[in-house]
Design an enzyme around this catalytic site. Structure first.
Site, PDB file in Angstrom:
ATOM      1  N   SER A  20      10.920  -7.354   1.783  1.00 41.88           N
ATOM      2  CA  SER A  20      11.276  -8.846   2.325  1.00 41.88           C
ATOM      3  C   SER A  20      11.490  -9.688   0.943  1.00 41.88           C
ATOM      4  O   SER A  20      10.998  -9.508   0.110  1.00 41.88           O
ATOM      5  CB  SER A  20      10.190  -9.444   3.084  1.00 41.88           C
ATOM      6  OG  SER A  20      10.210  -8.761   4.499  1.00 41.88           O
TER       7      SER A  20
ATOM      8  N   ASP B 114      -3.670  -3.223   1.422  1.00 35.90           N
ATOM      9  CA  ASP B 114      -4.198  -1.792   1.503  1.00 35.90           C
ATOM     10  C   ASP B 114      -5.296  -1.974   2.653  1.00 35.90           C
ATOM     11  O   ASP B 114      -6.350  -2.306   2.335  1.00 35.90           O
ATOM     12  CB  ASP B 114      -4.917  -0.967   0.286  1.00 35.90           C
ATOM     13  CG  ASP B 114      -5.449   0.263   0.601  1.00 35.90           C
ATOM     14  OD1 ASP B 114      -5.204   0.938   1.708  1.00 35.90           O
ATOM     15  OD2 ASP B 114      -6.108   0.688  -0.146  1.00 35.90           O
TER      16      ASP B 114
ATOM     17  N   ASP C 196      -7.789   3.961   4.777  1.00 36.94           N
ATOM     18  CA  ASP C 196      -7.964   4.962   3.613  1.00 36.94           C
ATOM     19  C   ASP C 196      -8.064   6.353   4.585  1.00 36.94           C
ATOM     20  O   ASP C 196      -8.600   6.478   5.750  1.00 36.94           O
ATOM     21  CB  ASP C 196      -9.526   4.720   3.333  1.00 36.94           C
ATOM     22  CG  ASP C 196      -9.313   3.584   2.288  1.00 36.94           C
ATOM     23  OD1 ASP C 196      -8.427   3.682   1.136  1.00 36.94           O
ATOM     24  OD2 ASP C 196      -9.915   2.502   2.227  1.00 36.94           O
TER      25      ASP C 196
END
Length: 701
Positions: free
Chosen positions: A192, A264, A267
């Site tokens: 974006s 993030d 995991d």
């Protein structure tokens, strides 16, 4: 006597017209303010671009109408997406959906969706119910307009909406299933551009906002443009198909957009298997195991039932198990079910304080927030449910994490005050093009040293550098200039490297290398439809080893001017000559126009494209897929656009690149693509008078 009679008549007439007078006064006073006056009925006013303007007599009615309108525009797609979110798509439509169902069921989406739905407060749960009711009512009243193949999903339940939301946000955007399951090494084509410009940096002295998400032009990534007006809300914007609230929006007082951030929130843990369990802190733990039924429709119409054994560790479900190894997936925010109400309240907010009150709930799993308002405030928030990790940098947590110790197991997320954020920077502007928050403005307003190293990486790509250049080099940006910048196809990488490549081609090149240098020298360094040289340059970049291409790598000390220089000019020229030979063979000329090779195609529409790969430093990012004839078709990138100036009244222009519908037979499939090709936006009709002046259809409930 006559006077008394006249007075009584006058009084009676005055009483009759008084409500009308008061209504006119109310309209004049309220005018441009965001106050939604209750109406006696609920209606959808469809404009000539297929945008629904929903007027709800109450919020529940507005949600009902929004469900109806999404079915009218995208019914077949919406039902297919809900079927996938149930984990029953293979049962409905065959084995091609088996992996999708396996992912949905293994990650627990349907089960968690039920708990998410039950966790809503009663009022908002009623709104979700109403959205589902609107979907079902449309399908019931218009059965011939729905594909027989997807009718099996009906009726829609409110839990289906939550499951779709959960699949889209947590298990597509936060964590890409194809990457986790090693089905594809390609990153999700999600990006974006977002700008927020303060009054001090705008020509009008008013704050401005640029919303410009880049997503795939299909499936669950499609944007749906709409206006929703009901008591307490009058917001215009877009959401992803199937989601019952606006995700990017503005009203008369403020607006925001989202960009995919360098977040993030998941995991993969490698488990040490032992005794049919796994080791954790020197002890063997048992898996929590359950067996589900995965049904697959065969070509003959019969159903094959497959047992699906789901193993859950302390980290999360085991998603990969092969060669004696098991990988378990942990995703942040699965206990935060309030994103729909948060988005709804963001759209209802009237100032920065109210807006941040909604944001602080941290119910939205990810996405940068770029904000501007009529009071002149601008804000960049690195938003996300960021795990609190005990050690390691961003790169470490991108790898496979040891799952045999509690030292690597995170259990909390960072509170709002821990997230990188800046309000009203000295520069007067903020930008994000999927780069880390540290490069949102210059001089730097957010110091990465003040945050844990795992929060975000440190880099700045060429598209971000191009974005910053356009903002920093224009002291006072007008509304029209912002729109022109939004359509910029200039390649920052070409500006950086051609001063090395062209002289190298002159020095080391053979006849073809010299011709290639001529083409590159004459090229306008843009990716417009008529740009000659862009195809050659982009093809050369694609063949170069990016990691070894530059003599000067990217540096945090010079983030806007590195990388730079050719590490090996001779190799660069050899590659250029090989690429030139291929371009000439395929297209008959080294200076083939960009738009002859790169195309915009939808249905019967076939147009020359402009824009290209953001890695080239093009602000107008488009991703293309190859076709058999040597051409490339746009499949992702620049999608919904809103350029907003918080003047009085608010000034706005918009575009949904591929049109606001996918339902077969709709005239709005691809009807905005020509404007897209022409680098044009369209007026944003928000007032009732403007909408009625461009009315295509009215639906009253």
């Amino acid at each position: 006597m006559r006077i008394n009679i006249l007075l009584r008549v006058y009084k009676r007439k005055l009483i009759q017209v008084l409500p009308l007078i008061l209504s006119l006064i109310l309209v004049l006073v309220v005018g441009s303010h965001t106050i939604a006056v209750p109406t006696k009925s609920t209606e959808i006013l469809w404009d000539t671009y297929g945008v629904p303007h929903i007027y709800g007599k109450d919020n529940q009615s507005a949600f009902y109408a929004f469900g109806w309108s999404q079915m009218q525009s995208h019914g077949d797609l919406l039902l297919r997406l809900y079927g996938q979110a149930r984990g029953r798509a293979a049962e409905y439509w065959g084995e091609e959906y088996t992996e999708s169902d396996r992912w949905v069921l293994t990650t627990g989406i349907p089960e968690r969706a039920n708990s998410w739905y039950n966790a809503q407060n009663p009022s908002f749960r009623n709104y979700i119910d109403a959205f589902a009711a609107g979907i079902n009512a449309y399908a019931s009243q218009n059965p011939k307009l729905i594909n027989d193949e997807v009718e099996v999903v009906l009726p829609i339940k409110p839990e289906d909406i939550m499951a779709h939301l959960h699949r889209v946000l947590n298990f597509t955007f936060v964590v890409n299933p194809e990457e986790v399951l090693e089905l594809s090494k390609q990153k999700l084509q999600a990006g974006s551009n977002g700008w927020a410009i303060a009054p001090s940096h705008s020509a009008s002295g008013k704050a401005m906002l640029l919303a410009n998400p880049h997503l795939p032009w299909s499936d669950l990534f499609l944007w749906y443009e709409a206006q929703i007006t009901a008591p307490g809300i009058d917001a215009y914007g877009a959401t992803l198909v199937g989601i019952p609230v606006l995700a990017i929006a503005f009203n008369n007082n403020l607006g925001w957009t989202h960009t995919v951030d360098t977040y993030d929130g998941w995991d993969l843990y490698e488990l040490t298997l032992a005794d049919e369990g796994y080791r954790f802190d020197d002890k063997v733990r048992n898996f929590e195991t359950k067996t589900l039924s995965l049904k697959v429709k065969r070509k003959d119409g019969s159903l094959q039932e497959q047992p699906l054994v789901v193993k859950n560790s302390i980290h999360g479900p085991v998603v990969v198990e092969k060669n004696g190894k098991a990988l378990a997936l942990r995703v942040a925010g699965l206990d935060r079910p309030g994103v729909l109400q948060q988005w709804w309240d963001m759209a209802r907010s009237q100032n920065l304080n109210q807006f941040e009150t909604a944001l602080k709930r941290l119910q939205l799993s990810m996405f940068t927030v770029m904000y501007a308002d009529k009071e002149g405030h601008i804000m960049h928030l690195f938003n996300g449910q960021v795990p609190v990790r005990s050690f390691g940098d961003f790169k470490y947590w991108q790898g496979i994490i040891p799952g045999n110790t509690s030292k690597t197991l995170w259990t909390k997320i960072h509170p709002y005050q821990d997230l990188p954020r800046v309000v009203d920077p000295k520069s007067g502007w903020l930008q994000n093009t999927n780069d880390p928050p540290w490069t949102t403005t210059f001089p730097t307003a957010i110091n990465p040293d003040n945050y844990p190293p795992y929060i975000a990486p440190r880099f700045m790509d060429f598209r971000s550098q191009r974005s910053v250049r356009m903002l920093a080099e224009d002291d006072k940006i007008s509304f029209d200039e912002m729109i022109a910048d939004k359509h910029s196809t200039r390649m920052e990488l070409a500006d950086r490297i051609l001063d090395d490549l062209i002289p190298a081609a002159r020095k080391y090149g053979q006849e073809l290398g010299q011709k290639a240098a001529d083409v590159l020298e004459a090229w306008d360094r843009q990716a417009n439809a008529d740009s000659r040289g862009a195809v050659l340059f982009a093809s050369w970049v694609k063949q170069m080893d990016w990691d070894r291409m530059f003599s000067k790598p990217w540096s945090e000390k010079s983030p806007r001017t590195t990388p730079d220089g050719l590490a090996n000019p001779k190799v660069a020229v050899t590659t250029l000559e090989a690429v030139a030979a291929q371009v000439q063979k395929t297209y008959g000329a080294l200076d083939v126009p960009w738009g002859k090779v790169f195309r915009l195609k939808l249905g019967n529409v076939d147009l020359p494209a402009n824009g290209g790969d953001g890695n080239l430093g093009i602000f107008r990012a488009l991703d293309f897929a190859p076709e058999a004839n040597g051409q490339f078709q746009a499949v992702a990138g620049d999608s919904y656009v809103a350029a907003v100036e918080f003047s009085h009244p608010v000034r706005a222009q918009v575009l949904t690149s591929y049109g606001n519908a996918t339902q077969p037979g709709s005239r709005h499939i691809g009807d905005q693509l020509q404007m897209f090709a022409n680098k044009k936006l369209r007026p944003c009709w928000r007032s009732r008078s403007d909408i009625l002046a461009h009315l295509e259809e009215r639906k009253v409930f």
